[in-house]
Scaffold this active site. Structure first.
Site, PDB file in Angstrom:
ATOM      1  N   ARG A 101       0.883  -1.174   0.000  1.00  0.00           N
ATOM      2  CA  ARG A 101       0.000   0.000   0.000  1.00  0.00           C
ATOM      3  C   ARG A 101       0.910   1.210   0.000  1.00  0.00           C
ATOM      4  NH1 ARG A 101      -5.371   1.229   3.518  1.00  0.00           N
ATOM      5  NH2 ARG A 101      -6.108  -0.235   1.951  1.00  0.00           N
ATOM      6  N   HIS A 128      -7.369   0.534  -6.452  1.00  0.00           N
ATOM      7  CA  HIS A 128      -7.570  -0.360  -5.304  1.00  0.00           C
ATOM      8  C   HIS A 128      -8.193  -1.659  -5.840  1.00  0.00           C
ATOM      9  CE1 HIS A 128      -7.773  -1.593  -1.285  1.00  0.00           C
ATOM     10  NE2 HIS A 128      -8.679  -0.779  -0.782  1.00  0.00           N
ATOM     11  N   GLN A 131     -10.036  -4.263  -3.548  1.00  0.00           N
ATOM     12  CA  GLN A 131     -11.349  -3.780  -3.118  1.00  0.00           C
ATOM     13  C   GLN A 131     -12.385  -4.061  -4.203  1.00  0.00           C
ATOM     14  OE1 GLN A 131     -12.145  -1.961  -0.068  1.00  0.00           O
ATOM     15  NE2 GLN A 131     -14.150  -2.577  -0.771  1.00  0.00           N
ATOM     16  N   ASP A 221     -17.704   6.721  -1.462  1.00  0.00           N
ATOM     17  CA  ASP A 221     -16.469   6.632  -0.683  1.00  0.00           C
ATOM     18  C   ASP A 221     -16.211   8.027  -0.103  1.00  0.00           C
ATOM     19  OD1 ASP A 221     -14.017   5.829   0.389  1.00  0.00           O
ATOM     20  OD2 ASP A 221     -12.955   5.779  -1.530  1.00  0.00           O
ATOM     21  N   CYS A 261     -16.566   1.213   0.588  1.00  0.00           N
ATOM     22  CA  CYS A 261     -15.365   0.399   0.855  1.00  0.00           C
ATOM     23  C   CYS A 261     -14.942   0.481   2.311  1.00  0.00           C
ATOM     24  CB  CYS A 261     -14.233   0.837  -0.064  1.00  0.00           C
ATOM     25  SG  CYS A 261     -13.821   2.581   0.087  1.00  0.00           S
ATOM     26  N   ARG A 289     -13.504  -9.090   1.574  1.00  0.00           N
ATOM     27  CA  ARG A 289     -12.109  -8.765   1.240  1.00  0.00           C
ATOM     28  C   ARG A 289     -11.237  -9.997   1.496  1.00  0.00           C
ATOM     29  NH1 ARG A 289     -10.225  -3.634   1.364  1.00  0.00           N
ATOM     30  NH2 ARG A 289      -8.388  -4.635   0.444  1.00  0.00           N
TER      31      ARG A 289
HETATM   32  N1   CP Z   1     -11.336  -0.559   2.354  1.00  0.00           N
HETATM   33  C1   CP Z   1     -10.049  -0.622   2.761  1.00  0.00           C
HETATM   34  O1   CP Z   1      -9.099  -0.839   1.997  1.00  0.00           O
HETATM   35  O2   CP Z   1      -9.894  -0.445   4.105  1.00  0.00           O
HETATM   36  P1   CP Z   1      -8.513  -0.242   4.861  1.00  0.00           P
HETATM   37  O3   CP Z   1      -7.985   1.119   4.468  1.00  0.00           O
HETATM   38  O4   CP Z   1      -8.869  -0.303   6.328  1.00  0.00           O
HETATM   39  O5   CP Z   1      -7.555  -1.323   4.466  1.00  0.00           O
HETATM   40  N1  NVA Z   2     -10.381   6.333  -1.285  1.00  0.00           N
HETATM   41  C1  NVA Z   2      -9.964   5.903   0.012  1.00  0.00           C
HETATM   42  C2  NVA Z   2     -10.130   4.433   0.152  1.00  0.00           C
HETATM   43  C3  NVA Z   2      -9.743   3.865   1.492  1.00  0.00           C
HETATM   44  C4  NVA Z   2      -9.909   2.383   1.551  1.00  0.00           C
HETATM   45  C5  NVA Z   2      -8.518   6.314   0.260  1.00  0.00           C
HETATM   46  O1  NVA Z   2      -7.697   6.170  -0.664  1.00  0.00           O
HETATM   47  O2  NVA Z   2      -8.204   6.780   1.341  1.00  0.00           O
END
Ligand code: CP
Ligand code: NVA
Length: 305
Positions: A101, A128, A131, A221, A261, A289
């Site tokens: 990440r 993502h 997701q 989101d 999400c 997930r």
């Molecule tokens: N939806 C998602 O990726 O959650 P986290 O940021 O908690 O991993």
């Molecule tokens: N769009 C959000 C998703 C988190 C899972 C972010 O990137 O923070």
């Protein structure tokens, strides 16, 4: 070496195959069987941003599969002690798969370029994919089939929206986006969609009611993603008309589900009455997930090609 950096890395048949593995593993899990398809395999998790769902679902899923997961903390000095290329070359010698990440999508691309093991994108500013895989799998569970159904996206055209659009194109779903000017996909991403999923039916409007009219699912989101905290005030103002509330859900078909999400900013992009309503499948999405990522791991590491 196969990676999952964006959903463009998977063909429709591969997505269907991963869903079939996911379904099989989830069914077994629910009857108490945790099939150890990946004994002795090692997964590293490298996270530059916070995470609950992605980190825990990957770690738990790998445990079910009989492998090991190691969360690499700040002490490995990623991006600080050595070049990304050297880091990747060494990591590739030591583990079978890396979930990363990153603040920058290019970092994940660079890591994959030099890594001799599989790299999975666990979220970047751009995409993502895990997701979106879990979300499409969840919709498949709800509706049985995906083709021809409409996913309505309401709000910021962000990383999750980009992956869902690519995913919709791969599985034959339509996407209707209610997103204001300045928050929509840029020309470069529209060109990527055109190249990868030329048949995607993407409808873009600034009217949320119009987007949700024929929706099987209404998805939103946060308005400011991780890394955009400094823009939060402007985004709150610009995106306020795009809140998913009971009034908007009433414009959607009565059996439409609500998706997010997570984590959510309750009272901003979604109201409590919607996210806590019977139509909301947000917790199921989060649970899936783990199941979808078990499918991805088993497929990617060759245990279930
Ligand atoms: N939806 C998602 O990726 O959650 P986290 O940021 O908690 O991993
Ligand atoms: N769009 C959000 C998703 C988190 C899972 C972010 O990137 O923070």
């Amino acid at each position: 070496m196969r990676h999952l950096i964006a959903l463009s890395d998977l063909t429709p048949a591969e997505i269907e195959r991963i869903f079939a593995i996911t379904e099989d593993l989830k069914t077994k899990f629910e009857t108490g069987l945790r099939e150890p398809l990946l004994p002795g395999r090692v997964m590293a998790l490298l996270f530059e941003k916070q995470s609950l769902r992605t980190r825990v679902s990957f770690e738990a899923g790998m445990a079910h599969l009989g492998g090991n997961a190691m969360f690499l903390g700040a002490d490995v000095g990623f991006g600080k002690r050595e070049s990304i290329a050297d880091f990747a070359r060494v990591l590739g010698e030591l583990v079978d798969v890396v979930v990363v990440r990153s603040k920058s999508h290019q970092t994940v691309v660079e890591l994959a370029r030099h890594c001799t093991c599989s790299v999975i994108n666990g979220l970047t500013d751009y995409a993502h994919p895990c997701q979106a895989m879990a979300d499409l799998y969840t919709l498949r569970e709800c509706y049985g089939s995906l083709e021809g159904r409409t996913l309505a996206w309401v709000g910021d055209g962000n990383n999750v929206a980009r992956s869902l659009a690519m995913g919709c194109g791969k599985v034959g779903m339509r996407m209707a986006m209610a997103t204001p000017e300045g928050y929509r996909f840029d020309a470069e991403y529209l060109a990527t969609l055109e190249k990868e999923v030329p048949d995607l039916d993407l409808f873009v409007t600034d009217n949320p009611a119009e987007a949700v009219r024929n929706a099987a699912a209404v998805y939103t989101d946060v308005w400011a993603s991780m890394g955009q905290e400094g823009e939060a005030e402007r985004r709150r103002k610009d995106l306020a008309p795009y809140q998913v509330n009971a009034h908007l859900m009433a414009q959607a078909p009565s059996d439409a589900v609500f998706m997010h999400c997570l984590p959510a900013r309750r009272g901003e992009e979604v109201t409590d009455d919607v996210i806590d309503s019977p139509a909301s499948i947000v917790v199921r999405q989060a649970g899936n997930r783990m199941h979808a990522q078990k499918g991805i791991l088993a497929w990617l590491l060759g245990a279930q090609r």
